[in-house]
Every structure is written in structure tokens, then in C-alpha cells.
Write an enzyme that holds these catalytic residues in place. Sequence first.
Site, PDB file in Angstrom:
ATOM      1  N   GLY A  51       0.828  -1.210   0.000  1.00 20.78           N
ATOM      2  CA  GLY A  51       0.000   0.000   0.000  1.00 20.78           C
ATOM      3  C   GLY A  51       0.856   1.250   0.000  1.00 20.78           C
ATOM      4  O   GLY A  51       2.081   1.204  -0.176  1.00 20.78           O
ATOM      5  N   PHE A  52       0.221   2.366   0.217  1.00 25.95           N
ATOM      6  CA  PHE A  52       0.884   3.672   0.128  1.00 25.95           C
ATOM      7  C   PHE A  52       2.006   3.815   1.178  1.00 25.95           C
ATOM      8  O   PHE A  52       3.202   3.872   0.844  1.00 25.95           O
ATOM      9  CB  PHE A  52      -0.194   4.757   0.259  1.00 25.95           C
ATOM     10  CG  PHE A  52       0.305   6.102   0.667  1.00 25.95           C
ATOM     11  CD1 PHE A  52       1.395   6.683   0.042  1.00 25.95           C
ATOM     12  CD2 PHE A  52      -0.329   6.803   1.697  1.00 25.95           C
ATOM     13  CE1 PHE A  52       1.850   7.946   0.437  1.00 25.95           C
ATOM     14  CE2 PHE A  52       0.122   8.048   2.086  1.00 25.95           C
ATOM     15  CZ  PHE A  52       1.215   8.620   1.457  1.00 25.95           C
ATOM     16  N   ASP A  72       0.365  -8.904   1.912  1.00 23.95           N
ATOM     17  CA  ASP A  72      -0.658  -7.960   1.458  1.00 23.95           C
ATOM     18  C   ASP A  72      -1.713  -8.717   0.659  1.00 23.95           C
ATOM     19  O   ASP A  72      -1.378  -9.567  -0.163  1.00 23.95           O
ATOM     20  CB  ASP A  72      -0.005  -6.870   0.588  1.00 23.95           C
ATOM     21  CG  ASP A  72      -0.871  -5.623   0.490  1.00 23.95           C
ATOM     22  OD1 ASP A  72      -2.004  -5.733  -0.012  1.00 23.95           O
ATOM     23  OD2 ASP A  72      -0.420  -4.548   0.909  1.00 23.95           O
ATOM     24  N   THR A  76      -6.005  -2.748  -1.787  1.00 24.24           N
ATOM     25  CA  THR A  76      -5.737  -1.381  -2.251  1.00 24.24           C
ATOM     26  C   THR A  76      -4.256  -1.159  -2.541  1.00 24.24           C
ATOM     27  O   THR A  76      -3.838  -0.039  -2.809  1.00 24.24           O
ATOM     28  CB  THR A  76      -6.186  -0.334  -1.194  1.00 24.24           C
ATOM     29  OG1 THR A  76      -5.596  -0.663   0.068  1.00 24.24           O
ATOM     30  CG2 THR A  76      -7.698  -0.292  -1.041  1.00 24.24           C
ATOM     31  N   ASP A  97      -3.959 -12.528   3.287  1.00 24.02           N
ATOM     32  CA  ASP A  97      -4.911 -11.710   4.048  1.00 24.02           C
ATOM     33  C   ASP A  97      -4.679 -11.985   5.527  1.00 24.02           C
ATOM     34  O   ASP A  97      -4.741 -13.150   5.956  1.00 24.02           O
ATOM     35  CB  ASP A  97      -6.348 -12.076   3.631  1.00 24.02           C
ATOM     36  CG  ASP A  97      -7.346 -11.053   4.144  1.00 24.02           C
ATOM     37  OD1 ASP A  97      -7.318 -10.761   5.362  1.00 24.02           O
ATOM     38  OD2 ASP A  97      -8.137 -10.545   3.338  1.00 24.02           O
ATOM     39  N   LEU A 112       0.357  -2.618   9.062  1.00 19.32           N
ATOM     40  CA  LEU A 112      -0.257  -1.508   8.321  1.00 19.32           C
ATOM     41  C   LEU A 112      -1.448  -1.980   7.491  1.00 19.32           C
ATOM     42  O   LEU A 112      -2.084  -1.174   6.806  1.00 19.32           O
ATOM     43  CB  LEU A 112       0.791  -0.856   7.391  1.00 19.32           C
ATOM     44  CG  LEU A 112       1.604   0.307   7.998  1.00 19.32           C
ATOM     45  CD1 LEU A 112       2.345  -0.109   9.255  1.00 19.32           C
ATOM     46  CD2 LEU A 112       2.592   0.859   6.981  1.00 19.32           C
ATOM     47  N   ASN A 138      -4.151 -12.016  15.069  1.00 15.85           N
ATOM     48  CA  ASN A 138      -3.159 -12.895  14.428  1.00 15.85           C
ATOM     49  C   ASN A 138      -1.755 -12.308  14.520  1.00 15.85           C
ATOM     50  O   ASN A 138      -0.783 -13.026  14.736  1.00 15.85           O
ATOM     51  CB  ASN A 138      -3.539 -13.138  12.958  1.00 15.85           C
ATOM     52  CG  ASN A 138      -4.694 -14.110  12.831  1.00 15.85           C
ATOM     53  OD1 ASN A 138      -4.861 -14.993  13.685  1.00 15.85           O
ATOM     54  ND2 ASN A 138      -5.499 -13.968  11.791  1.00 15.85           N
ATOM     55  N   TYR A 184     -14.271   1.350  10.341  1.00 14.04           N
ATOM     56  CA  TYR A 184     -12.845   1.673  10.428  1.00 14.04           C
ATOM     57  C   TYR A 184     -12.503   2.187  11.827  1.00 14.04           C
ATOM     58  O   TYR A 184     -11.634   1.649  12.511  1.00 14.04           O
ATOM     59  CB  TYR A 184     -12.542   2.723   9.368  1.00 14.04           C
ATOM     60  CG  TYR A 184     -11.097   3.162   9.255  1.00 14.04           C
ATOM     61  CD1 TYR A 184     -10.161   2.368   8.596  1.00 14.04           C
ATOM     62  CD2 TYR A 184     -10.680   4.395   9.760  1.00 14.04           C
ATOM     63  CE1 TYR A 184      -8.834   2.788   8.461  1.00 14.04           C
ATOM     64  CE2 TYR A 184      -9.370   4.819   9.622  1.00 14.04           C
ATOM     65  CZ  TYR A 184      -8.446   4.016   8.967  1.00 14.04           C
ATOM     66  OH  TYR A 184      -7.145   4.447   8.823  1.00 14.04           O
ATOM     67  N   THR A 214      -1.834  11.485   5.755  1.00 15.06           N
ATOM     68  CA  THR A 214      -0.508  11.391   5.154  1.00 15.06           C
ATOM     69  C   THR A 214      -0.676  11.340   3.638  1.00 15.06           C
ATOM     70  O   THR A 214      -1.668  10.812   3.129  1.00 15.06           O
ATOM     71  CB  THR A 214       0.191  10.125   5.697  1.00 15.06           C
ATOM     72  OG1 THR A 214       0.213  10.211   7.126  1.00 15.06           O
ATOM     73  CG2 THR A 214       1.600   9.978   5.181  1.00 15.06           C
TER      74      THR A 214
END
Length: 350
Positions: A51-52, A72, A76, A97, A112, A138, A184, A214
Site C-alpha cells: 500500500g501507500f 498484502d 488497495t 490476508d 499496516l 493474528n 474503520y 498522510t
Amino acid sequence: MVDSPTSAKSRPLDGKWRGLDRPSKSRSPRILYNPAVDVGMDRVLVTGGAGFIGSNLCERLISEGHTVYCWDNMETGSVRNLSAIISSPRFELVRHDIIAPKDVAVDRIYNLACPASPVQYQKDPVHTIMTSTVGVMNMLDLAERYGATLLQASTSEIYGDPLVHPQREDYWGHVNPIGPRACYDESKRLAETLLVAHEGQRNAKVRIARIFNTYGPHMQPEDGRVVSNFIVRALRGEDIAIYGDGSQTRSFCYVDDMVDGLVRLMCSNLRGPVNLGNPVETTVRELADIINGMAGGRSRIAHRPLPPDDPCRRNPDITLARQRLGWEPRVQLDEGLGKTMKYFRDVVDE
Ligand code: NAD
Ligand code: UDP
């Protein structure tokens, strides 16, 4: 191979304290970050590493000589984000996952994994909740198995639509538990609770970073976040859509500063939660004007309805990070936006 269950060696916090106070013998040294711990051959797991923020973090860790495992589910993330390091012999990308258990012997875990854009995390709210609850469990199990330190990417959304400004870590927040952002916000809040409970009950080594907005290279052009949306539309000369009247504020931190804050927190013995973000507050309207101007001013400003529960003001108090990590953002908004725009020019041209 990668998943061998040999125990990981921890690096002791006894190196040089370059440019920072050496910790005193007292119980609360003022600055706890030890930069010498950055350098070494530790094995590091970065979940959400495609991701980013994760991909920028992986680049930094590889450049410092670490071995990096990236897990990952590619919800996204993208392989493109990892193009600079994908061929390194010290880097491994696994499509995984985190809501499913998996094993690897590591010294440090940066968790993250979780979509960060409201548009993305609301697409499958139940999965978002699973990611920051079952997934975090996990990661805690894995950290406990190998004595690894787990850093959890928490968020300024812990504060919801805050009633206190700027937000300090001891503010409990103002969150709608059943609104569209709750999948979220509330699961990230529970993630913090899980980390603290594991620390108390099982001596887990945990770090909690409350990340504020960010931006920078490796954001996905269509992921719905304000900086990427505005830059891509400005570069194309399309309408820039401001939600509401644009008077709501955010405080934008450039990704290199954020990665530095995360590494400093990992290498400290501060548990947190600690705010990481840029304390300079900007309205969405100002941001639109700055970006439009930088791109040549071809876009018109359009207004769309404000999404429900969109926070009115957000601004971090970073006193704790300054004092205990010796950290504060260095990159000004115009400099960071310039670098981000350069990145998106290439992406849009492609
Ligand atoms: P991002 O969406 O770009 O990256 C998240 C990565 O996690 C993606 O590569 C995605 O595919 C992966 N992922 C999602 N769910 C997963 C799962 N269940 N298992 C494995 N991988 C999964 O987001 P980002 O901006 O890089 O944010 C990284 C972390 O920082 C997130 O946890 C986010 O909540 C937190 N954060 C980010 C910001 C910000 O402004 N960027 C602000 C606050 C908190
Ligand atoms: N926003 C906007 N136009 C967009 C995308 C977002 O006006 O195209 C606004 C959004 O309503 C919010 C702010 O910009 O007030 C930041 O949105 P983002 O999704 O980046 O992050 P978050 O709301 O999670 O801080």
C-alpha cells in the site's frame, strides 16, 4: 526458507544515541528513540506493505539492510508500488490476508494492513472490521511466538469528529459507533485495546502510532482520498470536487516524515499511543487552491455534498512525539505536494 519457525534474535537497545539525549538511569528518560537500532539485519514483517505508506516503509527498511517480508491481500495495494525493491534478495512479497493465521520468524512487525481511504474501507465494512480485529489478533499471536515487537498503524479517526483541538493522546474522542466510518474507527479503537490488553496480560511488546492524514508518492490515483483526487483532477484539468463548503480542516504529513516517525517509534521503548502527523492545519478549500495553482489552474472548483460524519477539524498535538521520539515533520506542504505531483504526472501520463 522464509516461514521457518526458528526463533528471532532481538537487537538490544544499547547502541549509540546520536544527536539525542542518552537515556538517564531514571525511569522515564525524555527521549527514548535509539537511531542505532535502525541499522542491522533484523527480519521485519510489513503487513499492507504494497500500500501507500507500507511500500514507502519497505523501501526504507530495505535501504537500511533489513530483510523484509511483505504480506498484502492487494485490496488497495499494488506491485507497482514495490518496483524499486521487488528484485532485492532481501525482500519477499506474499499475497496474504491477515485475517488468516500465517507464520514467519521475525523481530519486528509493522501492522499496516487496512484500507485507509473512506471510500475503500466502506466498500466491505465487515472485512475492514475483521482486518483490524481478527487480523490484529493474528499479528499479536505471531509477535508473541517470536518475541517480536508489534507496531500497530492506528489513526486519528480514534478521535472521530473531535470536540477538542488540537487532539492530544489523552482525548478519548467523539465517534459515531454506527455511522459509515464506524467500521474503520471502531475496529481501530478495538485494535488499540487489544494491544494494550496483550501487553498487560502477556507482556507483548507493542507500539501504537496514531497516524494523521498522510500523502505522497504511491497513493493510488483513484482511491478517493483528497490529495490524490485533487492532484489527478488538477493535472487532467477536470473539476475538483470539494465535499461541503471546504471549511473542514486536515493536517497533511508527507510520507517520508511519517515513515521516519514509524521507524523511530518502533526503535524506541515508548508504547504509545502517540500522534504522528503534521501540526499545520489546512482547510480543504485552501488545499484545492494550492493544488490547482501548482498544476496550472485549469480546473474549476465544484461542490458536492459532505459525506455523513466527515470530521470538521483535525489537527495533531505532537508534543509527545517531539519529546519522546525526537520527531517532527520536516517537509513543508508545498514541497511535499510538489514531489507528489511529480509522481502523479508519471502515473497520469502512463
Ligand atoms: P493503503 O490502503 O494504501 O494500504 C493498505 C494496504 O493494506 C494495502 O496494500 C491493502 O491491500 C492492504 N490490506 C488491506 N486489508 C488487508 C488484509 N486484511 N490483509 C492484508 N493486507 C491488507 O493505506 P495507507 O494509507 O498505506 O495506510 C496504511 C495504514 O496506515 C492503514 O492501517 C491505515 O489505517 C493507517 N493510516 C493511514 C493514514 C493515511 O493518511 N494514509 C491515516 C491514518 C491511518
Ligand atoms: N474530500 C473532498 N474531495 C475529495 C475527497 C475528499 O472534499 O475528492 C474531503 C473529505 O470530505 C474530507 C477531506 O477532504 O473532509 C479529507 O478526506 P480524505 O478522504 O482524504 O480523508 P479523511 O476524511 O479520512 O481524513
